[in-house]
Design an enzyme around this catalytic site. Structure first.
Site, short mmCIF file in Angstrom:
data_model
loop_
_atom_site.label_atom_id
_atom_site.label_comp_id
_atom_site.label_asym_id
_atom_site.label_seq_id
_atom_site.Cartn_x
_atom_site.Cartn_y
_atom_site.Cartn_z
N CYS A 89 -13.84 9.93 0.64
CA CYS A 89 -14.94 10.71 0.31
C CYS A 89 -14.23 12.16 -0.45
CB CYS A 89 -15.80 11.20 1.43
SG CYS A 89 -17.45 11.66 0.91
N HIS A 195 -16.91 5.75 3.96
CA HIS A 195 -16.38 6.22 5.12
C HIS A 195 -16.26 5.05 6.17
CE1 HIS A 195 -16.69 10.61 4.57
NE2 HIS A 195 -17.79 10.16 3.82
N GLU A 197 -14.03 5.04 8.59
CA GLU A 197 -13.74 5.82 9.88
C GLU A 197 -15.28 5.97 10.74
OE1 GLU A 197 -13.80 7.26 7.06
OE2 GLU A 197 -14.96 9.30 7.61
#
Lengths: 224, 81
Positions: A89, A195, A197
């Site tokens: 990002c 994302h 994560e």
């Protein structure tokens, strides 16, 4: 293999990344402060991560000011020496501003911040459900660069639908050719808008991100 | 002496400018139907100490190339007052 997560003023996915790596994936990970320069404990088998967020308030352009922070000078040297660098990002935006990856990220075509789960796919035709959350994620580069990226298999992820079809409707931000993530020509610098994560813990209801982090960064299977 | 330098940074002409599109919609809502296109950029003002306007401009151009604009998506124009 060790991980270092760089913390810029305005980073807000740094702890998510740290937790995903440490607790969900059992990795050796530490935080790195943007004002420091020392990467001496990392070698080229290790990976430096630029997390999501709004570094320096997104002032001027997303990632533009972070690119000149002390730590980024060391990260650029580390990448040029062959070390692995992964940007998610805002981290992807910083990598483009740093010229470690070609092209740039523009304001979403629909003028809106987009925050939802999307599907992405790669050249192995696996489909992953991964969240996006960005206002400036429209990947842009000129046609020559785009052709080069695709010819060299440097597009690591395309936005697709649930079945893996790469369609205009599945593109959340107007990115050229549905590009969600790319790597550099020497395949040690990776950037993506979604994302992974945020999709590593069963408690969060989605673990598709684990495969991305493990295969992308540890074995490079996705991009070999 | 100190020169005031104005730097105009605009999205490249071939790129979609979503901010300009949104402003365009606002202008149409105002009833200003004669406006055919809107593009939104930035104006940056620098105070530059230099021994000539040419040198002040050179410093501003370097600043524009290295940080204030991104040639992938923007172009810039520098003027010294």
């Amino acid at each position: 293999m060790k991980f270092g997560v760089v913390v810029f003023p305005g980073s807000n996915c740094d702890r998510d990344m740290y937790d995903a790596l440490k607790y969900d994936l059992g990795q050796n990970v530490s935080m790195l402060w943007h004002k420091d320069r020392d990467l001496s404990k990392f070698n080229t088998e290790d990976c430096i991560i630029l997390p999501g967020g709004f570094s320096y308030g997104d002032y001027l352009r997303c990632g533009a000011i972070a690119r000149f922070s002390p730590m980024m000078q060391s990260v650029i040297e580390f990448a040029n020496a062959g070390g692995k660098v992964f940007g998610v990002c805002n981290g992807f935006q910083i990598l483009c501003e740093s010229h470690l990856l070609p092209g740039g990220l523009l304001r979403n075509a629909n003028q809106q911040f987009v925050c939802k789960n999307v599907y992405i796919t790669n050249d192995t035709e696996e489909v992953f459900k991964i969240p996006v959350a960005h206002g400036e994620g429209r990947y842009y580069a000129d046609e020559k660069i785009l052709d080069g990226l695709e010819a060299n298999n440097q597009v690591i992820f395309y936005y697709c639908d649930e079945e893996g079809q790469i369609t205009e409707k599945a593109n959340p931000n107007g990115a050229m050719r549905n590009i969600a993530g790319i790597c550099n020509a020497s395949r040690n610098v990776f950037g993506m808008m979604p994302h992974p994560e945020r999709a590593c813990s069963a408690a969060l209801g989605n673990t598709d991100g684990r495969a991305i982090i493990t295969s992308l960064l540890m074995t490079a299977q996705l991009v070999s | 002496m100190t020169y005031t330098v104005q730097i105009k940074v605009m999205p490249l002409k071939e790129l979609l400018d979503p901010q300009g599109k949104a402003v365009m919609g606002g202008l149409q809502n105002l009833g200003l139907n004669g406006v055919e296109d809107v593009r939104v950029g930035k104006n940056i003002t620098l105070q530059v100490a230099a021994d000539s306007p040419e040198n002040a401009k050179a410093i501003a151009e370097e600043a524009s190339k290295k940080l204030l604009s991104n040639p992938v998506m923007e172009y810039f124009e520098v003027s010294v007052n």
